[in-house]
Design a protein around this motif. Structure first.
Motif, PDB file in Angstrom:
ATOM      1  N   THR A  73       0.860  -1.178   0.000  1.00 58.60           N
ATOM      2  CA  THR A  73       0.000   0.000   0.000  1.00 58.60           C
ATOM      3  C   THR A  73       0.899   1.231   0.000  1.00 58.60           C
TER       4      THR A  73
ATOM      5  N   GLN B 234      -1.995   5.034  -4.760  1.00 56.27           N
ATOM      6  CA  GLN B 234      -2.569   3.850  -4.117  1.00 56.27           C
ATOM      7  C   GLN B 234      -3.327   3.048  -5.164  1.00 56.27           C
TER       8      GLN B 234
ATOM      9  N   PRO C 145      -4.250  -4.576  -4.019  1.00 55.84           N
ATOM     10  CA  PRO C 145      -2.843  -4.906  -4.304  1.00 55.84           C
ATOM     11  C   PRO C 145      -2.526  -6.403  -4.261  1.00 55.84           C
TER      12      PRO C 145
END
Length: 212
Positions: free
Chosen positions: A40, A64, A68
């Motif tokens: 992150t 961001q 992820p």
């Protein structure tokens, strides 16, 4: 009230000989940080780099990227497209691991005439034996036709003992794109657990090229 302020300004100017103009902050440079798989914006060395490089003339943005742990090419590219509106000689990029694949894919589509700098950390563009779950993302991103000759400042930081990205893959990429590289011993994958909550070599490099 305005007249009073003006009169006071004239008084101090005549009395002290100089009245300092109000300070203005003008952003001249943009640095974008692109994180990698499973990370992150708050992980590893990203925020440390932001704190050390941001000033009144430099805006540092940590992008961001969504989900992820399940990266999606279109979704990640969309974030870059929405946040990076203009690329010129005052635009700099720092990308870690899968973020490097993402950035190179983005730049190949935009094909800007000038880029201030491109810094890849643990960069690669080929599939990774230990992370087969990323094969689809990597292969889908390989339609890139990137030429970094339009960037006078480019560098690749490679760890000698990277357990995720074999150093030979990073070195191969550096040779393909004609990028100078630094091989750092015992840096792991440049993660917080490898001791990389700060990245002094990268900070030094950025400060050097921004002084030019």
């Amino acid at each position: 009230m305005k007249k009073l302020a003006y009169s006071l300004g004239l008084f101090f100017t005549s009395f002290f000989g100089y009245a300092a103009p109000p300070q203005e902050t003008t952003i001249h440079r943009q640095i974008f940080i692109v994180h990698g798989y499973g990370a992150t914006a708050h992980d590893h060395w990203f925020e440390s780099l932001q704190r050390q490089m941001q000033d009144s003339h430099t805006q540092v943005t940590i992008l961001q990227l969504p989900y992820p742990m399940q990266p999606d090419v279109e979704a990640w590219q969309h974030v870059l497209e929405q946040n990076i509106k203009m690329i010129d000689e005052q635009t700099y990029f720092v990308a870690h691991s899968l973020g490097g694949v993402t950035l190179l894919n983005f730049l190949s589509k935009r094909n800007p005439p000038k880029i201030g700098g491109v810094i890849l950390v643990a960069g690669f563009t080929e599939t990774l034996p230990v992370l087969p779950q990323l094969d689809s993302y990597i292969l889908k991103s390989q339609n890139m036709h990137i030429n970094l000759k339009n960037s006078p400042n480019k560098h690749l930081f490679i760890s000698e003992n990277d357990e995720y990205v074999p150093p030979e893959l990073s070195i191969k990429l550096a040779k393909q794109l004609d990028i100078p590289f630094t091989l750092i011993p015992k840096a792991g994958h440049f993660l917080a657990e490898d001791g990389y909550t700060d990245f002094p070599q990268l900070v030094r490099y950025l400060k050097e090229i921004l002084r030019k």
